[in-house]
Design a protein around this motif. Structure first.
Motif, short mmCIF file in Angstrom:
data_model
loop_
_atom_site.label_atom_id
_atom_site.label_comp_id
_atom_site.label_asym_id
_atom_site.label_seq_id
_atom_site.Cartn_x
_atom_site.Cartn_y
_atom_site.Cartn_z
N GLU A 161 0.99 -0.94 0.03
CA GLU A 161 -0.13 0.30 0.15
C GLU A 161 0.69 1.42 -0.38
O GLU A 161 0.73 2.34 -0.72
CB GLU A 161 -0.86 -0.20 1.29
N TRP A 167 -6.43 0.72 -2.99
CA TRP A 167 -7.06 0.33 -4.16
C TRP A 167 -7.98 -0.12 -3.67
O TRP A 167 -8.37 -0.56 -2.00
CB TRP A 167 -5.97 -1.14 -4.81
N LYS A 168 -9.18 0.14 -4.61
CA LYS A 168 -11.01 -0.78 -3.90
C LYS A 168 -10.70 -2.22 -4.49
O LYS A 168 -12.29 -2.61 -3.87
CB LYS A 168 -12.09 0.24 -5.27
N GLU A 172 -8.19 -3.85 -9.71
CA GLU A 172 -7.51 -2.79 -9.12
C GLU A 172 -6.06 -2.73 -9.10
O GLU A 172 -4.72 -2.21 -9.34
CB GLU A 172 -7.96 -1.29 -8.53
N LYS A 173 -5.96 -3.85 -7.43
CA LYS A 173 -4.53 -3.74 -6.77
C LYS A 173 -3.44 -4.43 -8.02
O LYS A 173 -2.67 -3.79 -8.36
CB LYS A 173 -4.56 -4.72 -6.06
N LEU A 176 -2.22 -2.07 -10.59
CA LEU A 176 -1.57 -1.02 -10.14
C LEU A 176 -0.29 -1.77 -9.88
O LEU A 176 1.14 -1.17 -10.62
CB LEU A 176 -2.15 -0.56 -8.58
#
Ligand SMILES: NC(=O)C1=CN([C@@H]2O[C@H](COP(=O)(O)OP(=O)(O)OC[C@H]3O[C@@H](n4cnc5c(N)ncnc54)[C@H](O)[C@@H]3O)[C@@H](O)[C@H]2O)[C@@H](O)CC1
Ligand SMILES: Nc1ncnc2c1ncn2[C@@H]1O[C@H](COP(=O)(O)OP(=O)(O)O)[C@@H](O)[C@H]1O
Ligand SMILES: [Mg+2]
Length: 281
Positions: A161, A167-168, A172-173, A176
């Motif tokens: 993080e 991230w939601k 999304e994680k 990224l």
């Protein structure tokens, strides 16, 4: 992106049993850099796990405060000390390691951040970065472009993080992480339950490990195991896959004696032998 399973079949395709004629010089020399006052244990754990994963030589580069600790706790490891008593302030070494791990227990003093930056400017050895090494990268993103191809990062959720932001969703994680992995040619060991290994193309889901690993020093030990395989000549992705699988397997083997609760990170190194032997069953 391909979703793959990290299971015994995959490991047996990676594992290279030792040659009869091997010797400690050809089994690889790993350099483990980190530690700070009160956190020398992270380097003891990483160095021990590194030796117990088969590499021939381990040198630990730590602040002066850790010298007696390391030489007493792990006589098999060689030790280099930083001039600073309490933290890493200057990363210099004469030895020619095959692989380097940096960051465990290292802290984020300005002195240490500067030394880390200086080190990254000149290093070209296969590299694993964990813990405070990741935290320093998160605070100085410009350092990412100094990393050698296929550098291995081993963040837990919080370290991840700090590096990529919040991230939601899992999707999304991974997006990224994938962007960073492709841009800087990195391998991410996304530590958790279970751990995933992601290089931006292939996402491997580990099939070993259990809650016993939720204990101080288990990540430091994993860094030692993966670095050992790097030093033995495994490619970074293979070293990451093999290390994560074996690390989790030690906990699966140990819990019949320790239960979840009384397993401690030292049990990882203590059970690596049984883990290796179970591969040939
Ligand atoms: N004996 C030693 O010398 C030890 C030294 N350590 C070092 O201590 C430094 C700080 O590392 P820490 O990881 O303890 O501190 P961090 O502040 O980086 O992370 C700890 C926090 O992260 C959160 N976290 C961790 N894993 C998580 C997960 N899977 N899901 C959700 N939250 C999670 C926890 O809530 C905790 O508050 C590192 O340099 C590390 O190497 C630790 O490894 C512990 C043992
Ligand atoms: N519930 C769990 N199940 C499986 N593995 C776990 C679990 N909790 C933690 N782990 C593993 O334990 C390790 C923890 O790493 P980390 O937090 O860096 O430990 P430390 O920094 O204290 O050495 C990671 O490899 C993670 O995957
Ligand atoms: Mg950790």
């Amino acid at each position: 992106m391909e979703n793959l399973i990290l299971d015994l079949k995959k490991i047996l395709a990676i594992y290279k049993p030792l040659e009869q004629k091997t010797h400690k010089g050809s089994q690889g020399h790993a350099l483990i850099i980190g530690g700070s006052y009160g956190k020398i244990g992270s380097i003891v754990l990483a160095s021990k796990a590194c030796l117990r994963s088969g590499c021939g030589l381990v040198t630990a580069l730590i602040p002066k405060c850790g010298y007696d600790v390391l030489q007493t706790a792990l006589p098999e490891a060689m030790v280099l000390t930083d001039d600073n008593e309490r933290c890493i302030s200057n990363i210099e070494f004469e030895i020619e390691p095959k692989a380097i791990a940096i960051g465990m227990g290292m802290g984020q003093e300005m002195l240490t951040q500067k030394a880390f930056h200086q080190f990254l400017k000149t290093n070209n050895k296969p590299l694993l970065i964990d813990a405070d090494g990741i935290n320093i990268l998160a605070r100085n993103k410009n350092l990412l472009e100094l990393l050698p191809e296929k550098t291995i990062l081993t963040p837990h959720k919080k370290e991840l993080e700090r590096l990529i932001g919040s991230w939601k969703s899992e999707e999304e994680k991974l997006k990224l992480i994938g962007t960073l992995a492709k841009k800087f040619s990195l391998i991410f060991v996304i530590k958790g339950a279970p751990t995933h290994i992601f290089d931006g193309e292939n996402l491997y889901k580990n099939t070993t490990g259990n809650p016993a690993l939720a204990t101080a020093g288990s990540g430091d030990s994993l860094s030692g195991i993966i670095t050992s395989f790097l030093a033995q000549g495994y490619k970074p992705l293979e070293a990451s896959l093999f290390g994560v699988y074996l690390h989790g397997l030690t906990a699966d083997i140990a819990i019949s004696a320790t239960g979840y609760e009384s397993f401690i990170a030292s049990d990882i190194s203590e059970n690596l032998g049984k883990a290796f032997l179970s591969l040939n069953k």
